[in-house]
Design an enzyme around this catalytic site. Structure first.
Site, mmCIF file in Angstrom:
data_model
loop_
_atom_site.group_PDB
_atom_site.id
_atom_site.type_symbol
_atom_site.label_atom_id
_atom_site.label_comp_id
_atom_site.label_asym_id
_atom_site.label_seq_id
_atom_site.Cartn_x
_atom_site.Cartn_y
_atom_site.Cartn_z
ATOM 1 N N HIS A 84 3.347 -7.519 -5.226
ATOM 2 C CA HIS A 84 3.595 -6.501 -4.201
ATOM 3 C C HIS A 84 4.595 -6.986 -3.149
ATOM 4 O O HIS A 84 5.195 -6.174 -2.462
ATOM 5 C CB HIS A 84 2.289 -5.967 -3.602
ATOM 6 C CG HIS A 84 1.627 -6.802 -2.548
ATOM 7 N ND1 HIS A 84 0.555 -7.626 -2.811
ATOM 8 C CD2 HIS A 84 1.864 -6.928 -1.216
ATOM 9 C CE1 HIS A 84 0.159 -8.214 -1.685
ATOM 10 N NE2 HIS A 84 0.942 -7.803 -0.696
ATOM 11 N N ASP A 205 -1.521 -10.176 -9.326
ATOM 12 C CA ASP A 205 -0.531 -9.842 -8.290
ATOM 13 C C ASP A 205 0.420 -11.012 -8.011
ATOM 14 O O ASP A 205 0.351 -11.658 -6.976
ATOM 15 C CB ASP A 205 -1.274 -9.431 -7.014
ATOM 16 C CG ASP A 205 -0.383 -8.692 -6.025
ATOM 17 O OD1 ASP A 205 0.851 -8.766 -6.169
ATOM 18 O OD2 ASP A 205 -0.926 -8.058 -5.099
ATOM 19 N N SER A 615 -0.049 -12.572 2.320
ATOM 20 C CA SER A 615 0.155 -12.267 0.914
ATOM 21 C C SER A 615 1.177 -13.217 0.338
ATOM 22 O O SER A 615 2.218 -13.455 0.937
ATOM 23 C CB SER A 615 0.630 -10.839 0.739
ATOM 24 O OG SER A 615 -0.480 -9.999 0.696
HETATM 25 N N1 ARG Z 1 -3.785 -4.836 0.435
HETATM 26 C C1 ARG Z 1 -2.834 -5.852 0.132
HETATM 27 C C2 ARG Z 1 -1.936 -6.140 1.368
HETATM 28 O O1 ARG Z 1 -2.210 -5.690 2.446
HETATM 29 C C3 ARG Z 1 -2.053 -5.542 -1.100
HETATM 30 C C4 ARG Z 1 -1.175 -4.336 -1.046
HETATM 31 C C5 ARG Z 1 -0.367 -4.013 -2.265
HETATM 32 N N2 ARG Z 1 -1.042 -3.182 -3.242
HETATM 33 C C6 ARG Z 1 -1.093 -1.815 -3.230
HETATM 34 N N3 ARG Z 1 -1.792 -1.210 -4.146
HETATM 35 N N4 ARG Z 1 -0.467 -1.063 -2.341
HETATM 36 O O2 ARG Z 1 -0.756 -6.114 1.407
HETATM 37 N N1 ASP Z 2 -2.173 -7.871 1.351
HETATM 38 C C1 ASP Z 2 -1.854 -8.476 2.617
HETATM 39 C C2 ASP Z 2 -0.392 -8.903 2.686
HETATM 40 O O1 ASP Z 2 0.457 -8.279 2.124
HETATM 41 C C3 ASP Z 2 -2.790 -9.591 2.921
HETATM 42 C C4 ASP Z 2 -3.958 -9.121 3.726
HETATM 43 O O2 ASP Z 2 -3.769 -8.226 4.563
HETATM 44 O O3 ASP Z 2 -5.032 -9.674 3.529
HETATM 45 O O4 ASP Z 2 -0.035 -9.801 3.414
#
Ligand code: ARG
Ligand code: ASP
Length: 680
Positions: A84, A205, A615
């Site tokens: 991502h 990921d 991330s």
């Molecule tokens: N929640 C994670 C972060 O804050 C991963 C986000 C990417 N994945 C998604 N399905 N949008 O960035």
């Molecule tokens: N998914 C998040 C990021 O992109 C990490 C988090 O918020 O825990 O940095």
């Protein structure tokens, strides 16, 4: 008295005199923590984490782009981060003919690695406490400018603890960063937005890049003649795997936490900001999803936008639930009451809370206006096109490549209607109201706008440009001007003024909290500077009767497999591997010796305190070896930027063995292993 004591104890338990695992620490000060880390299973020294005299782990960690972390895993500049985090790059190389989002991408040679204009990675050269210099009157900008050494480095001075401390951060920034590999989205984004912010998780990921440098190993703009960067340090990869209780450390660039704010801020988040923003994003998402389902080309075009909108949208929902559940507002109010009692006979702190409360009350309408401005006005992409078009040398290609005027129009109708309804009258431009009145409804106004504007498509824009049309006369630009005027004259000025006042007050309140609780160790809030968090691999107890294990496996991928659901459509190759149990060296036995169960580990959770920006961060074991790549938090952790609950807060990492399995078995790219170093 008894009751008072009880309240007092409960308060301090909340404020966290010593709360296991909470905190994101400055690497140069990690000496303060190293004994604790070592007692929990870390076998290296503070110098191994951060040193300016010798290569240390910090030299293997980068700020990837402007909001993620990455880590070096070879002597030839190979870098791991999340899928991502590389998503917009992967998308930008994708088309219906070369659909790397769907099919994945594996460079078979250095020549096939794909350059990414605009992408950079930053290595921290050094950090330095400059508090005394700032307090002696030196300007932050001058200190940073001197540290840049005529453009050799980038540098900034950052405030910690609301200006109670200042640090200089000096970076070496590399701008030739090429895409080496990405798994298909059905692995890299498996579970999609359905599983996002959730555990159990089965997302691979990760994506792979390579940093390039000039012949002297120095940063250089993209050139065919550049060569792979030779880092001072890179991570050894551990294929030993993780067990419940194992020490873990996260080294990365967490973006923002607000641990020391007053109840006012939390109340604002919970009761004002989140509900409005969630509602607006729901409208945008529904529109985008419908268009994506109807047209595969739109699915690619809007993939990255969709993911970005959905990510915060879902997080805010979890955050609100978490803040409710923990009663963070009430706990903060109780804490503030105790603080005030203590402060009443301390002149330096006596007024700080009442003044903060008052400033927040005054800020509320401006903060809401700002939220509406950014989530209900600026999100209409035509507005960006309109202002870009007034600039001489706008490179419109990237914009129109991912733009659908139809989607934008449908979104504008909804979010502008919300703006017109919800914004206070003084924050609504007269021109906007006039236009709505002129056409009779927001919808009719938007239709007229999209019909008349010259920037709704690349063709129209280029034709208008060739004909010498003045883009400042474009009806879309008129709206931009009307709204920027309102923003400048009615919102930002007052907002910034109050906000600086609040920041000043926090300077005092922060100091006050430290005096109020002299035993407590306060970590500095995250601010996208390099930090260390540490904890251990741990499952957790969820709702009544539910216990969560600390790891997931490929079996869970197959349990979720459903070809007709986009988020859960397992690639055929993986189905085949699963059917034949062709796991190669990546198979593990989760059964017993008599009754073996062969599977492949996918993801694991641990107690490290992380936030957005973490991330892509390396998850490291006690020997400093790479166990996995951090990519998310669990649903019950989504409030951890405001309150960390060590019982349930968990970061989520993809197990490095699943990364290696995917490279090997899905990508057929095991040649990449030749440049990695393993500890087995
Ligand atoms: N929640 C994670 C972060 O804050 C991963 C986000 C990417 N994945 C998604 N399905 N949008 O960035
Ligand atoms: N998914 C998040 C990021 O992109 C990490 C988090 O918020 O825990 O940095």
């Amino acid at each position: 008295m008894k009751k008072f004591l009880f309240v007092f104890v409960a308060l301090f338990a909340f404020s966290g005199a010593v709360r296991a695992d909470e905190g994101m620490w400055l690497p140069s000060l990690i000496g303060d923590k190293i004994k604790d880390m070592q007692s929990k299973g870390f076998r290296l020294t503070a110098e191994d984490i951060y040193s300016i005299n010798q290569a240390s782990l910090k030299d293997a960690v980068v700020l990837f782009g402007s909001g993620c972390t990455g880590e070096l895993v070879s002597a030839e500049g190979l870098l791991l981060t999340n899928h991502h985090c590389g998503y917009s790059q992967i998308q930008s190389h994708s088309s219906l003919e070369h659909d790397y989002l769907t099919n994945g991408f594996w460079a078979l040679s250095r020549e096939e690695e794909l350059p990414n204009p605009g992408l950079s990675v930053s290595f921290l050269v050094r950090m330095e406490d400059v508090t005394e210099r700032i307090n002696a009157g030196e300007k932050a900008a001058d200190i940073a400018a001197a540290a840049r050494e005529d453009g050799r480095y980038s540098a900034s001075v950052e405030s910690l603890y609301y200006g109670n401390q200042y640090f200089l951060f000096v970076y070496e920034v590399f701008r030739d960063v090429r895409l080496v590999a990405a798994p298909p989205s059905s692995i890299g984004k498996f579970g999609g937005d359905t599983d996002n912010w959730m555990w159990p998780r089965h997302t691979g990921d990760f994506s792979i890049f390579r940093v390039y440098a000039d012949k002297d190993n120095k940063p250089a703009a993209y050139s065919k003649d550049n060569v792979p960067y030779r880092p001072k340090k890179f991570f050894t990869i551990s294929t030993k795997g993780v067990e419940q209780g194992d020490f873990t450390m996260i080294y990365g660039f967490p973006g923002t936490t607000r641990r020391y704010v007053t109840s006012d801020f939390v109340d604002y988040t919970l009761n004002h900001s989140n509900p409005v923003k969630i509602d607006l994003r729901t409208k945008r998402l529904n529109t985008i999803i419908a268009a994506q389902e109807a047209d595969p080309e739109v699915r690619i075009m809007y993939a990255s936008k969709h993911a970005n909108i959905a990510n915060a949208w879902k997080k805010w929902q979890g955050e609100s639930l978490g803040l409710e559940r923990l009663g963070t507002v009430q706990k903060k109010q109780a804490y503030e009451a105790e603080f005030q009692k203590w402060a009443n006979n301390r002149p330096e702190y006596k007024d700080v809370l009442p003044r903060l409360h008052a400033a927040y009350d005054e800020l509320l309408p401006y903060a809401m206006a700002r939220d509406l401005y950014s989530e209900a006005f600026s999100v209409v992409e035509l507005m960006s096109a309109a202002s870009n078009a007034t600039r001489e040398n706008w490179n419109c290609e990237t914009f129109y490549k991912n733009y659908s005027a139809q989607i934008d129009r449908d979104i504008a109708v909804q979010v502008w209607a919300t703006y017109a309804e919800q914004a206070e009258a003084r924050f609504i431009p007269a021109y906007f109201t006039e236009q709505i009145e002129k056409y009779g409804s927001v919808e009719a106004m938007v239709d007229a706008l999209f019909a008349e504007s010259n920037v709704t498509s690349r063709e129209k824009y280029e034709a208008a440009k060739a004909a010498g049309v003045d883009f400042k006369e474009d009806p879309a630009y008129k709206l931009v001007v009307a709204f920027s005027d309102i923003s400048r004259n009615e919102i930002s000025g007052k907002y910034n003024e109050l906000n600086s006042e609040i920041t000043e007050l926090y300077h005092t309140y922060m100091q006050g909290q430290m005096d109020f609780e002299p035993e407590r160790i306060f970590f500095p809030d995250a601010n996208l500077t390099l930090r260390v968090a540490y904890g251990s691999v741990q499952g957790y107890e969820g709702d009544d009767a539910i216990s969560y294990k600390h790891f997931t496996t490929i079996d869970g991928i197959m349990e979720k497999d459903s070809p007709e659901v986009y988020d859960y459509d397992v690639p055929d190759r993986l189905r085949e591997i699963y059917r034949t149990k062709d796991y190669g060296r990546w198979g593990i036995n989760t059964g017993t010796e008599e009754k073996p169960h062969l599977t492949v580990p996918v993801a694991f959770i641990a107690t490290n305190h992380t936030t957005g920006g973490n991330s892509g961060s390396p998850v490291i074991n006690g020997d400093g070896h790479l166990l996995g790549i951090n990519f998310d938090r669990t649903w019950l952790s989504t409030m951890s930027d405001l309150e960390f609950d060590s019982e349930v807060c968990r970061n989520i990492a993809v197990d490095i063995r699943f990364v290696l399995f995917t490279i090997d078995k899905i990508g057929g790219a095991s040649y990449l292993f030749d440049e990695m170093v393993f500890s087995e």
